[in-house]
Design a protein around this motif. Structure first.
Motif, PDB file in Angstrom:
ATOM      1  N   GLY A 105       0.813  -1.204   0.000  1.00 20.64           N
ATOM      2  CA  GLY A 105       0.000   0.000   0.000  1.00 20.64           C
ATOM      3  C   GLY A 105       0.847   1.254   0.000  1.00 20.64           C
ATOM      4  O   GLY A 105       2.074   1.209   0.141  1.00 20.64           O
ATOM      5  N   VAL A 128      -3.723   7.712  -0.816  1.00 21.13           N
ATOM      6  CA  VAL A 128      -3.580   6.295  -0.499  1.00 21.13           C
ATOM      7  C   VAL A 128      -3.805   5.454  -1.745  1.00 21.13           C
ATOM      8  O   VAL A 128      -4.469   5.865  -2.695  1.00 21.13           O
ATOM      9  CB  VAL A 128      -4.542   5.860   0.629  1.00 21.13           C
ATOM     10  N   GLU A 129      -3.247   4.267  -1.699  1.00 22.32           N
ATOM     11  CA  GLU A 129      -3.371   3.309  -2.788  1.00 22.32           C
ATOM     12  C   GLU A 129      -3.007   1.945  -2.227  1.00 22.32           C
ATOM     13  O   GLU A 129      -2.218   1.839  -1.287  1.00 22.32           O
ATOM     14  CB  GLU A 129      -2.413   3.685  -3.924  1.00 22.32           C
ATOM     15  N   ALA A 130      -3.574   0.871  -2.755  1.00 24.42           N
ATOM     16  CA  ALA A 130      -3.242  -0.472  -2.293  1.00 24.42           C
ATOM     17  C   ALA A 130      -3.513  -1.466  -3.399  1.00 24.42           C
ATOM     18  O   ALA A 130      -4.264  -1.202  -4.347  1.00 24.42           O
ATOM     19  CB  ALA A 130      -4.036  -0.837  -1.036  1.00 24.42           C
ATOM     20  N   ALA A 133      -8.607  -3.984  -2.733  1.00 25.95           N
ATOM     21  CA  ALA A 133      -9.636  -3.010  -2.373  1.00 25.95           C
ATOM     22  C   ALA A 133      -9.827  -2.930  -0.860  1.00 25.95           C
ATOM     23  O   ALA A 133     -10.018  -1.838  -0.310  1.00 25.95           O
ATOM     24  CB  ALA A 133     -10.950  -3.362  -3.064  1.00 25.95           C
ATOM     25  N   ASP A 135      -7.655  -3.476   1.493  1.00 23.95           N
ATOM     26  CA  ASP A 135      -6.531  -2.769   2.104  1.00 23.95           C
ATOM     27  C   ASP A 135      -6.612  -1.271   1.808  1.00 23.95           C
ATOM     28  O   ASP A 135      -6.267  -0.441   2.655  1.00 23.95           O
ATOM     29  CB  ASP A 135      -5.212  -3.333   1.589  1.00 23.95           C
ATOM     30  N   GLU A 136      -7.077  -0.936   0.615  1.00 25.93           N
ATOM     31  CA  GLU A 136      -7.253   0.466   0.271  1.00 25.93           C
ATOM     32  C   GLU A 136      -8.273   1.119   1.207  1.00 25.93           C
ATOM     33  O   GLU A 136      -8.070   2.233   1.685  1.00 25.93           O
ATOM     34  CB  GLU A 136      -7.713   0.576  -1.178  1.00 25.93           C
ATOM     35  N   VAL A 152      -7.928   8.583  -2.910  1.00 28.80           N
ATOM     36  CA  VAL A 152      -7.346   7.378  -3.488  1.00 28.80           C
ATOM     37  C   VAL A 152      -6.719   7.796  -4.813  1.00 28.80           C
ATOM     38  O   VAL A 152      -7.411   8.246  -5.732  1.00 28.80           O
ATOM     39  CB  VAL A 152      -8.403   6.288  -3.705  1.00 28.80           C
TER      40      VAL A 152
END
Length: 266
Positions: A105, A128-130, A133, A135-136, A152
């Protein structure tokens, strides 16, 4: 918390104040880990062997320089299935692809951090990014516990944003440093430029910046430009930068106004 530098020193205590438990702090410098852990109730400073003996945690935040993330990932013994998130603006999410046992992430605060200065996390954009989905969504929840501005953002957009941030912050600060040095050289207070700097930034925040460009470059005031170049002769690097920025402004703004058209003010 893996890292105890500028980001970690502000992020760790902010997360604790938001109600999260920081189990441990690791740094390549033991003294830095101890200093940060001392600011966070309940946090344990991990020694040099700490990367192989990490406590179980919901999220492992890699708040280390971009160039160190890969080395830390290679050295750390994270439990299989652990969620690890780096805080780098320019580093792709793909850095985790070499570690399929991990959930990767990004938890990127779009802000500048300096020792001795605190930031208001409520206004800091958190990108944020992962890879998954779920975890995001978890990173979004964590981010929203700190900031009112949570987005995101996929890797390509975040990397482009990071380049823009370097121009907006790092390069601007460098130019202000040159202004300060020139003011000192002339034995005039740098503070005289404060109203100008504030108005320039406020104007750029409320209008497309290129549309409110002022100064001798945009009005093709060659006499003033020549005077400035001569004044900078003792500082060849600053002179080269002055010439490059002048060229960039003129290329962006287009040709000079007709001779019979009144020139815009400073």
């Amino acid at each position: 918390m893996l890292g105890a530098g500028r980001v970690a020193t502000q992020l760790g205590p902010a997360l604790w104040r938001a109600g999260h438990q920081i189990l441990g702090v690791w740094s390549r410098t033991a003294g830095s880990a101890a200093a940060l852990a001392a600011q966070i109730p309940g946090a344990q400073a991990l020694d040099s062997a700490g990367l192989r003996e990490l406590p179980a945690a919901d999220i492992y935040i890699l708040a280390v320089p971009d160039a160190a993330v890969a080395a830390v990932l290679a050295a750390v013994a994270l439990p299989p299935g652990a969620l690890a998130a780096h805080t780098a603006g320019a580093l792709p999410l793909g850095v985790f692809e070499a570690y399929p046992q991990l959930r990767g992430g990004v938890f990127y605060p779009l802000q500048t951090f300096s020792p001795g200065r605190s930031v208001d996390w409520a206004g800091v954009p958190l990108c944020v990014e992962a890879t998954a989905a779920a975890d995001e969504a978890l990173l979004v929840v964590l981010a929203r516990s700190l900031s009112k501005s949570v987005l995101v953002v996929a890797t390509p957009q975040r990397q482009a944003l990071h380049v823009a941030a370097v121009f907006a912050s790092n390069f601007t600060n460098h130019l202000l440093g040159i202004s300060d040095a020139l003011a000192r050289q002339a034995q005039v207070p740098f503070a005289l430029l404060t109203p100008l700097v504030r108005e320039t930034v406020e104007k750029a925040l409320h209008h497309p910046p290129f549309t409110v460009q002022t100064g001798p470059a945009v009005r093709h005031d060659n006499a003033t430009l020549d005077f400035h170049r001569a004044a900078l002769a003792a500082h060849p690097r600053w002179l080269a930068l002055y010439k490059e920025l002048t060229d960039s402004i003129q290329a962006q703004s287009g040709p000079p106004p007709p001779n019979n058209e009144e020139l815009p003010p400073l």
